[in-house]
Design a protein around this motif. Structure first.
Motif, PDB file in Angstrom:
ATOM      1  N   THR A 246     -26.339  17.542  -9.182  1.00 15.51           N
ATOM      2  CA  THR A 246     -26.469  16.467  -8.199  1.00 15.51           C
ATOM      3  C   THR A 246     -25.185  16.337  -7.391  1.00 15.51           C
ATOM      4  O   THR A 246     -24.130  16.046  -7.957  1.00 15.51           O
ATOM      5  CB  THR A 246     -26.757  15.122  -8.898  1.00 15.51           C
ATOM      6  OG1 THR A 246     -27.880  15.277  -9.765  1.00 15.51           O
ATOM      7  CG2 THR A 246     -27.023  14.025  -7.888  1.00 15.51           C
ATOM      8  N   PRO A 247     -25.234  16.547  -6.083  1.00 14.73           N
ATOM      9  CA  PRO A 247     -24.023  16.407  -5.255  1.00 14.73           C
ATOM     10  C   PRO A 247     -23.481  14.981  -5.315  1.00 14.73           C
ATOM     11  O   PRO A 247     -24.242  14.010  -5.395  1.00 14.73           O
ATOM     12  CB  PRO A 247     -24.524  16.760  -3.844  1.00 14.73           C
ATOM     13  CG  PRO A 247     -25.781  17.509  -4.056  1.00 14.73           C
ATOM     14  CD  PRO A 247     -26.401  16.964  -5.296  1.00 14.73           C
ATOM     15  N   ARG A 248     -22.172  14.863  -5.275  1.00 14.33           N
ATOM     16  CA  ARG A 248     -21.554  13.534  -5.278  1.00 14.33           C
ATOM     17  C   ARG A 248     -21.808  12.832  -3.951  1.00 14.33           C
ATOM     18  O   ARG A 248     -21.853  13.465  -2.888  1.00 14.33           O
ATOM     19  CB  ARG A 248     -20.056  13.644  -5.542  1.00 14.33           C
ATOM     20  CG  ARG A 248     -19.732  13.984  -6.992  1.00 14.33           C
ATOM     21  CD  ARG A 248     -18.250  13.900  -7.280  1.00 14.33           C
ATOM     22  NE  ARG A 248     -17.540  15.031  -6.698  1.00 14.33           N
ATOM     23  CZ  ARG A 248     -16.225  15.219  -6.820  1.00 14.33           C
ATOM     24  NH1 ARG A 248     -15.504  14.341  -7.486  1.00 14.33           N
ATOM     25  NH2 ARG A 248     -15.646  16.262  -6.272  1.00 14.33           N
ATOM     26  N   SER A 249     -21.962  11.531  -4.018  1.00 13.01           N
ATOM     27  CA  SER A 249     -22.287  10.761  -2.821  1.00 13.01           C
ATOM     28  C   SER A 249     -21.097  10.719  -1.862  1.00 13.01           C
ATOM     29  O   SER A 249     -19.936  10.886  -2.259  1.00 13.01           O
ATOM     30  CB  SER A 249     -22.672   9.333  -3.205  1.00 13.01           C
ATOM     31  OG  SER A 249     -21.544   8.639  -3.682  1.00 13.01           O
ATOM     32  N   LEU A 250     -21.387  10.466  -0.599  1.00 10.99           N
ATOM     33  CA  LEU A 250     -20.345  10.373   0.422  1.00 10.99           C
ATOM     34  C   LEU A 250     -19.419   9.190   0.146  1.00 10.99           C
ATOM     35  O   LEU A 250     -18.203   9.273   0.377  1.00 10.99           O
ATOM     36  CB  LEU A 250     -20.989  10.231   1.803  1.00 10.99           C
ATOM     37  CG  LEU A 250     -20.031  10.191   2.990  1.00 10.99           C
ATOM     38  CD1 LEU A 250     -19.177  11.455   3.040  1.00 10.99           C
ATOM     39  CD2 LEU A 250     -20.803  10.015   4.294  1.00 10.99           C
ATOM     40  N   CYS A 251     -19.960   8.096  -0.367  1.00  6.80           N
ATOM     41  CA  CYS A 251     -19.145   6.925  -0.685  1.00  6.80           C
ATOM     42  C   CYS A 251     -18.075   7.253  -1.722  1.00  6.80           C
ATOM     43  O   CYS A 251     -16.903   6.887  -1.583  1.00  6.80           O
ATOM     44  CB  CYS A 251     -20.032   5.796  -1.211  1.00  6.80           C
ATOM     45  SG  CYS A 251     -20.953   4.920   0.071  1.00  6.80           S
ATOM     46  N   LEU A 252     -18.483   7.979  -2.780  1.00  2.48           N
ATOM     47  CA  LEU A 252     -17.541   8.350  -3.829  1.00  2.48           C
ATOM     48  C   LEU A 252     -16.460   9.274  -3.286  1.00  2.48           C
ATOM     49  O   LEU A 252     -15.266   9.110  -3.579  1.00  2.48           O
ATOM     50  CB  LEU A 252     -18.293   9.015  -4.987  1.00  2.48           C
ATOM     51  CG  LEU A 252     -17.430   9.574  -6.129  1.00  2.48           C
ATOM     52  CD1 LEU A 252     -16.580   8.473  -6.743  1.00  2.48           C
ATOM     53  CD2 LEU A 252     -18.297  10.235  -7.187  1.00  2.48           C
ATOM     54  N   LEU A 253     -16.857  10.250  -2.474  1.00  3.65           N
ATOM     55  CA  LEU A 253     -15.894  11.194  -1.912  1.00  3.65           C
ATOM     56  C   LEU A 253     -14.902  10.486  -0.994  1.00  3.65           C
ATOM     57  O   LEU A 253     -13.701  10.783  -1.010  1.00  3.65           O
ATOM     58  CB  LEU A 253     -16.637  12.297  -1.148  1.00  3.65           C
ATOM     59  CG  LEU A 253     -17.489  13.248  -2.004  1.00  3.65           C
ATOM     60  CD1 LEU A 253     -18.294  14.195  -1.103  1.00  3.65           C
ATOM     61  CD2 LEU A 253     -16.620  14.050  -2.954  1.00  3.65           C
ATOM     62  N   CYS A 254     -15.399   9.538  -0.211  1.00  5.85           N
ATOM     63  CA  CYS A 254     -14.521   8.790   0.691  1.00  5.85           C
ATOM     64  C   CYS A 254     -13.520   7.941  -0.100  1.00  5.85           C
ATOM     65  O   CYS A 254     -12.336   7.873   0.242  1.00  5.85           O
ATOM     66  CB  CYS A 254     -15.342   7.895   1.615  1.00  5.85           C
ATOM     67  SG  CYS A 254     -16.245   8.797   2.894  1.00  5.85           S
TER      68      CYS A 254
END
Length: 334
Positions: free
Chosen positions: A288-296
């Protein structure tokens, strides 16, 4: 006839010298054997037996300043008898009296969480950084006991958070035993949360091994490096081995690398117990790819830097975003 009379006396004199020499050698042998035996007990951690040997065979005095046993000052400090402690000090007892293993009354007071006794000893001139033969300091004892009050007091009197890299570490002890309040005090005094001891690793790694999630959370909030563990083992490896899903989730939220390999070229999923919940969770996370919120959030926190995390509340951002950057809001709320 005279010669015949003197010969037995010469033989007797020779026997006396031989007996004296034999007794001397025997006494020397006993002393060496007892010294080796005492050292053996000390190495094995049996201090009481070592003290008993010293007291019985070396006739060490049991009064004030005795190195073979605890003094009345040690007893009063360990039992928290403040009035007795003050009386003994007024009678001239040495505040830094040592036991056989160099334990001071301050060590005892901190281990017993007796803040009043510790303060009295420090005011009387107790050595705040005294070390036992094992390298244990009063601060270490306070963290081992979970006495945040003693930790604060010792730091106020100049206690060093770590004397040498090879000595027992207060922050590692607090992390291992789950004393998060002690961690709070140490962190507030600017201790290095990534302090690395070769045979233990970092405090975060130790907390993960001990499954102390409250300490894991405190260390991560303080900016501990989520990738730094022991040698090539990461904290995520430790959490996966212990099969603790909550800690694994927390580490992943803080950006733990799921593909990091240890010295055996194994990833965290490889060291997790077979068919365990943690193994399934890690396998699902991989897919499951990590969400954009987490990466930001991870990117912004990296740009800010650990030393400036305390400035996040001052950013010109909505409160909900500042809470998000400080992990005070769940990512699911966005």
């Amino acid at each position: 006839m005279t010669v015949l009379e003197e010969k037995p006396f010469a033989q007797q004199l020779s026997n006396v010298y031989f007996t004296i020499l034999a007794l001397f050698c025997f006494k020397l042998f006993v002393k060496i054997s007892l010294a080796i035996l005492s050292h053996f007990y000390i190495v094995k951690g049996n201090r009481k037996e070592a003290a008993r040997i010293a007291a019985e065979f070396y006739t060490v005095t049991q009064g004030q300043g005795s190195w073979a046993d605890r003094s009345p000052l040690h007893e009063a400090a360990s039992q928290g008898r403040l009035l007795a402690l003050k009386t003994l000090l007024s009678q001239g007892y040495n505040v830094n009296t040592l036991t056989i293993d160099h334990v001071t009354p301050l060590h005892e007071a901190c281990l017993g969480d007796h803040v009043g006794c510790a303060r009295t000893l420090l005011e009387a001139g107790a050595n705040v950084n005294a070390t036992t033969i094992d390298g244990v300091t009063p601060l270490f004892n306070a963290c081992s006991r979970g006495s945040a009050s003693c930790v604060e007091l010792l730091l106020e009197y100049g206690a060093k958070t770590q004397l040498e890299i090879c000595l027992p570490s207060p922050i590692h002890e607090a992390s291992n035993k789950g004393h998060s309040e002690c961690l709070d005090v140490l962190i507030s005094w600017g201790i290095d949360v990534d302090q690395d001891i070769p045979h233990l690793g970092t405090p975060l790694y130790v907390a993960c091994k001990g499954q102390q999630i409250s300490c894991v959370r405190k260390l991560l909030y303080a900016g501990a490096n989520v990738q730094q563990g022991r040698h090539l083992d990461t904290p995520l490896h430790a959490a996966a081995q212990q099969s603790n899903t909550d800690i694994v989730n927390l580490l992943l939220d803080f950006g733990a690398d799921i593909n990091a390999k240890n010295i055996d070229f194994k990833r965290p999923v490889d060291v997790a117990p077979a068919r365990s919940l943690v193994e399934r969770h890690l396998l699902m996370y991989e897919a499951t790819p990590r969400s954009l919120c987490l990466l930001c959030r991870l990117c912004i926190r990296n740009c800010i830097g650990r030393s400036r995390f305390h400035l996040i509340p001052q950013l010109q951002l909505p409160t909900v975003l500042k809470d998000f950057l400080q992990y005070r809001e769940s990512i699911r709320n966005f």
